[in-house]
Motif scaffolding. Structure first.
Motif, PDB file in Angstrom:
ATOM      1  N   LYS A 144       0.831  -1.204   0.000  1.00 25.85           N
ATOM      2  CA  LYS A 144       0.000   0.000   0.000  1.00 25.85           C
ATOM      3  C   LYS A 144       0.866   1.254   0.000  1.00 25.85           C
ATOM      4  CE  LYS A 144      -3.602  -2.359   2.660  1.00 25.85           C
ATOM      5  NZ  LYS A 144      -4.317  -2.423   3.959  1.00 25.85           N
ATOM      6  N   ALA A 145       1.915   1.253   0.824  1.00 29.01           N
ATOM      7  CA  ALA A 145       2.785   2.430   0.922  1.00 29.01           C
ATOM      8  C   ALA A 145       3.538   2.672  -0.375  1.00 29.01           C
ATOM      9  CB  ALA A 145       3.761   2.247   2.083  1.00 29.01           C
ATOM     10  N   ARG A 146       3.878   1.608  -1.101  1.00 33.58           N
ATOM     11  CA  ARG A 146       4.627   1.764  -2.353  1.00 33.58           C
ATOM     12  C   ARG A 146       3.733   2.217  -3.504  1.00 33.58           C
ATOM     13  NH1 ARG A 146       5.415   2.735  -6.607  1.00 33.58           N
ATOM     14  NH2 ARG A 146       6.928   1.953  -8.151  1.00 33.58           N
ATOM     15  N   PHE A 147       2.527   1.646  -3.630  1.00 35.34           N
ATOM     16  CA  PHE A 147       1.757   1.821  -4.857  1.00 35.34           C
ATOM     17  C   PHE A 147       0.587   2.802  -4.770  1.00 35.34           C
ATOM     18  CE2 PHE A 147       3.689  -2.421  -5.452  1.00 35.34           C
ATOM     19  CZ  PHE A 147       4.377  -2.168  -6.627  1.00 35.34           C
ATOM     20  N   LEU A 148      -0.003   2.992  -3.602  1.00 34.07           N
ATOM     21  CA  LEU A 148      -1.165   3.872  -3.533  1.00 34.07           C
ATOM     22  C   LEU A 148      -0.817   5.355  -3.707  1.00 34.07           C
ATOM     23  CD1 LEU A 148      -3.361   2.191  -0.766  1.00 34.07           C
ATOM     24  CD2 LEU A 148      -3.587   2.046  -3.246  1.00 34.07           C
ATOM     25  N   PRO A 149       0.244   5.885  -3.073  1.00 30.24           N
ATOM     26  CA  PRO A 149       0.539   7.306  -3.252  1.00 30.24           C
ATOM     27  C   PRO A 149       0.780   7.716  -4.712  1.00 30.24           C
ATOM     28  CG  PRO A 149       1.655   6.491  -1.311  1.00 30.24           C
ATOM     29  CD  PRO A 149       1.090   5.286  -2.009  1.00 30.24           C
ATOM     30  N   PRO A 150       1.542   6.945  -5.525  1.00 31.85           N
ATOM     31  CA  PRO A 150       1.718   7.362  -6.919  1.00 31.85           C
ATOM     32  C   PRO A 150       0.419   7.334  -7.722  1.00 31.85           C
ATOM     33  CG  PRO A 150       3.435   5.803  -6.276  1.00 31.85           C
ATOM     34  CD  PRO A 150       2.404   5.791  -5.192  1.00 31.85           C
ATOM     35  N   VAL A 151      -0.493   6.410  -7.384  1.00 27.29           N
ATOM     36  CA  VAL A 151      -1.789   6.412  -8.066  1.00 27.29           C
ATOM     37  C   VAL A 151      -2.577   7.654  -7.674  1.00 27.29           C
ATOM     38  CG1 VAL A 151      -4.009   5.219  -8.289  1.00 27.29           C
ATOM     39  CG2 VAL A 151      -1.890   3.891  -8.299  1.00 27.29           C
ATOM     40  N   ALA A 152      -2.595   7.970  -6.378  1.00 29.03           N
ATOM     41  CA  ALA A 152      -3.327   9.144  -5.896  1.00 29.03           C
ATOM     42  C   ALA A 152      -2.770  10.438  -6.473  1.00 29.03           C
ATOM     43  CB  ALA A 152      -3.288   9.191  -4.371  1.00 29.03           C
ATOM     44  N   ALA A 153      -1.493  10.452  -6.783  1.00 30.10           N
ATOM     45  CA  ALA A 153      -0.858  11.643  -7.359  1.00 30.10           C
ATOM     46  C   ALA A 153      -0.995  11.708  -8.873  1.00 30.10           C
ATOM     47  CB  ALA A 153       0.616  11.679  -6.976  1.00 30.10           C
ATOM     48  N   GLY A 154      -1.514  10.643  -9.487  1.00 31.29           N
ATOM     49  CA  GLY A 154      -1.619  10.605 -10.941  1.00 31.29           C
ATOM     50  C   GLY A 154      -0.286  10.376 -11.617  1.00 31.29           C
ATOM     51  N   GLU A 155       0.676   9.825 -10.884  1.00 27.28           N
ATOM     52  CA  GLU A 155       2.030   9.667 -11.407  1.00 27.28           C
ATOM     53  C   GLU A 155       2.269   8.311 -12.067  1.00 27.28           C
ATOM     54  OE1 GLU A 155       4.325  11.877 -11.591  1.00 27.28           O
ATOM     55  OE2 GLU A 155       3.451  13.485 -10.384  1.00 27.28           O
ATOM     56  N   GLU A 156       1.569   7.253 -11.631  1.00 24.45           N
ATOM     57  CA  GLU A 156       1.762   5.924 -12.202  1.00 24.45           C
ATOM     58  C   GLU A 156       0.438   5.392 -12.728  1.00 24.45           C
ATOM     59  OE1 GLU A 156       5.659   4.305  -9.689  1.00 24.45           O
ATOM     60  OE2 GLU A 156       3.681   3.444  -9.281  1.00 24.45           O
ATOM     61  N   LEU A 157       0.465   4.922 -13.976  1.00 26.59           N
ATOM     62  CA  LEU A 157      -0.730   4.395 -14.628  1.00 26.59           C
ATOM     63  C   LEU A 157      -0.646   2.871 -14.710  1.00 26.59           C
ATOM     64  CD1 LEU A 157      -1.066   6.952 -17.571  1.00 26.59           C
ATOM     65  CD2 LEU A 157      -2.037   7.087 -15.259  1.00 26.59           C
ATOM     66  N   TRP A 158      -1.814   2.230 -14.673  1.00 25.29           N
ATOM     67  CA  TRP A 158      -1.880   0.777 -14.613  1.00 25.29           C
ATOM     68  C   TRP A 158      -2.723   0.198 -15.747  1.00 25.29           C
ATOM     69  CZ3 TRP A 158       0.206  -2.609 -10.861  1.00 25.29           C
ATOM     70  CH2 TRP A 158       0.925  -1.972  -9.838  1.00 25.29           C
ATOM     71  N   CYS A 159      -2.442  -1.076 -16.066  1.00 23.50           N
ATOM     72  CA  CYS A 159      -3.292  -1.844 -16.963  1.00 23.50           C
ATOM     73  C   CYS A 159      -3.553  -3.206 -16.324  1.00 23.50           C
ATOM     74  CB  CYS A 159      -2.690  -1.992 -18.358  1.00 23.50           C
ATOM     75  SG  CYS A 159      -1.086  -2.830 -18.427  1.00 23.50           S
ATOM     76  N   GLN A 160      -4.507  -3.936 -16.876  1.00 22.64           N
ATOM     77  CA  GLN A 160      -4.981  -5.183 -16.278  1.00 22.64           C
ATOM     78  C   GLN A 160      -4.611  -6.378 -17.145  1.00 22.64           C
ATOM     79  OE1 GLN A 160      -9.035  -5.552 -14.407  1.00 22.64           O
ATOM     80  NE2 GLN A 160      -9.462  -6.790 -16.210  1.00 22.64           N
TER      81      GLN A 160
END
Length: 383
Positions: A99-115
């Protein structure tokens, strides 16, 4: 649950509407837009209990934001998969470190994901996947296989991948949910898939020994099916109501076209238009009931069946009210130059896939039959 909007909700809605009006018309590119949303605190509204979101927002305020976004001229979200699929999954099943590694960059719009779910031979039937992840002595995994219909893979920084980590395992057993970085030249190849609409939002992704760290397995090795099914439950959340705002706008456009072309004078066409309106209202009530905590395990499948067929019928109706002009290009078209589809043509062609992607109608019907109604399971190998 009483799903009315309070004065506080309406104030929140007004703030969202004003911010979107001030910022959504001049967007240089979608990645920059995601960062703008993050900086303004509009990503992660439903994560308040995790401690990694931005603003604190009630469920009704999340709905208000989603509806105002759908009404605004803002572009489609590139961060939807990270915010609305990965993040709730990590909040429910991830470790504190994940959670500490991946949630902040998502909340900041800095890291995008695919499924990374569907495969060429395992679309809606995810239990048939063949992509493997072999664990090396150093604890890292080597991921090998192909994923298909992977939305926005060409833009993504990371992919959550459902892979088989237990050699010889079958169906739901031996699967793991891994977080894989996309920036691995020579190990990951993204191949755009050109659609009937002329766009390439979907991709085939080929993994050739792509690396994933051992600590980036969500839920533990072998527990991937439970995590993957949990994620699919999040897929039918608040965004469903925003989707219906877009549907209502498309329906209104089809009605206007029917009036302009005279097609509305046909009683059969009028009946179909009224049915579309009534069914859309029923979909909204069903979505509100689901968000209100109905507890119905078949609710996500019912929702998917409702909107997929409805949207496909709307595309067909859009062609009907246009008449012969629906099949023609613009007046200045020439065989030597391709032309862009108009809104109705795009609606018709894109909606052909609605009953397939996100779980086909057949799969959704089977889920309802077996898991909700308790009907006998379909015999293996039945056609």
């Amino acid at each position: 649950m009483d799903f009315g909007f309070t004065e506080e909700d309406e104030a929140f809605r007004a703030e969202a509407r004003a911010w979107l009006a001030a910022h959504a018309r001049d967007v240089p590119d979608r990645r920059t837009w995601e960062r703008s949303l993050g900086q303004a605190g509009w990503i992660g509204l439903g994560w308040s209990e995790s401690g990694y979101g931005n603003r604190t927002a009630t469920l009704t305020q999340q709905v208000a934001w989603a509806e105002e976004y759908a009404r605004s001229p803002a572009p489609p979200r590139s961060g939807h998969i990270g915010e609305n699929l990965l993040a709730p999954t990590l909040i429910a099943h991830g470790t504190g470190e994940q959670k500490a590694r991946f949630l902040p960059p998502v909340a900041a719009g800095e890291e995008l994901w695919c499924q990374g779910y569907s495969e060429p031979d395992a679309g809606s039937d995810l239990a048939g996947i063949r992509t493997t992840a072999v664990r090396d002595p150093d604890g890292t995994y080597r991921v090998t296989g192909r994923k298909i219909w992977t939305s926005l893979a060409h833009e993504a920084d990371w992919c959550f991948v459902l892979a088989r980590t237990e050699p010889g395992s079958r169906r739901h057993r031996g699967l793991s949910f891994l977080l894989v970085p996309m920036d691995q030249p020579g190990r990951i190849e993204v191949r755009p898939i050109r659609q009937a609409t002329g766009t390439s939002d979907f991709n085939e992704v080929c993994f050739d020994g792509a690396r994933a760290r051992g600590e980036h397995v969500v839920g533990g090795e072998g527990d991937g099916w439970r995590v993957a099914m949990s994620l699919l439950g999040f897929e039918r959340g608040v965004s469903t109501l925003a989707q219906q705002i877009g549907f209502a706008q498309e329906l209104a456009d089809v009605v206007r076209t029917a009036v302009r072309t005279g097609a509305a004078g046909d009683p059969v066409v009028r009946d179909r238009l009224v049915r579309q309106w009534a069914e859309l209202r029923a979909m909204r009530w069903n979505a509100l009931r689901t968000l209100g905590g109905s507890g119905d395990p078949g609710a996500p499948s019912v929702a998917k069946l409702l909107w997929a067929g409805w949207h496909q019928r709307l595309g067909e109706l859009a062609m009907l009210v246009r008449g012969a002009a629906a099949s023609a290009g613009p007046a200045d078209w020439s065989p030597s130059a391709p032309y862009e589809l108009d809104a109705h043509q795009h609606l018709f062609l894109f909606s052909r896939a609605d009953t397939i992607y996100g779980g086909s109608d057949q799969i959704q019907s089977t889920i309802i039959a077996e898991r909700v109604l308790g009907l006998p399971r379909e015999p293996k190998g039945a056609v």
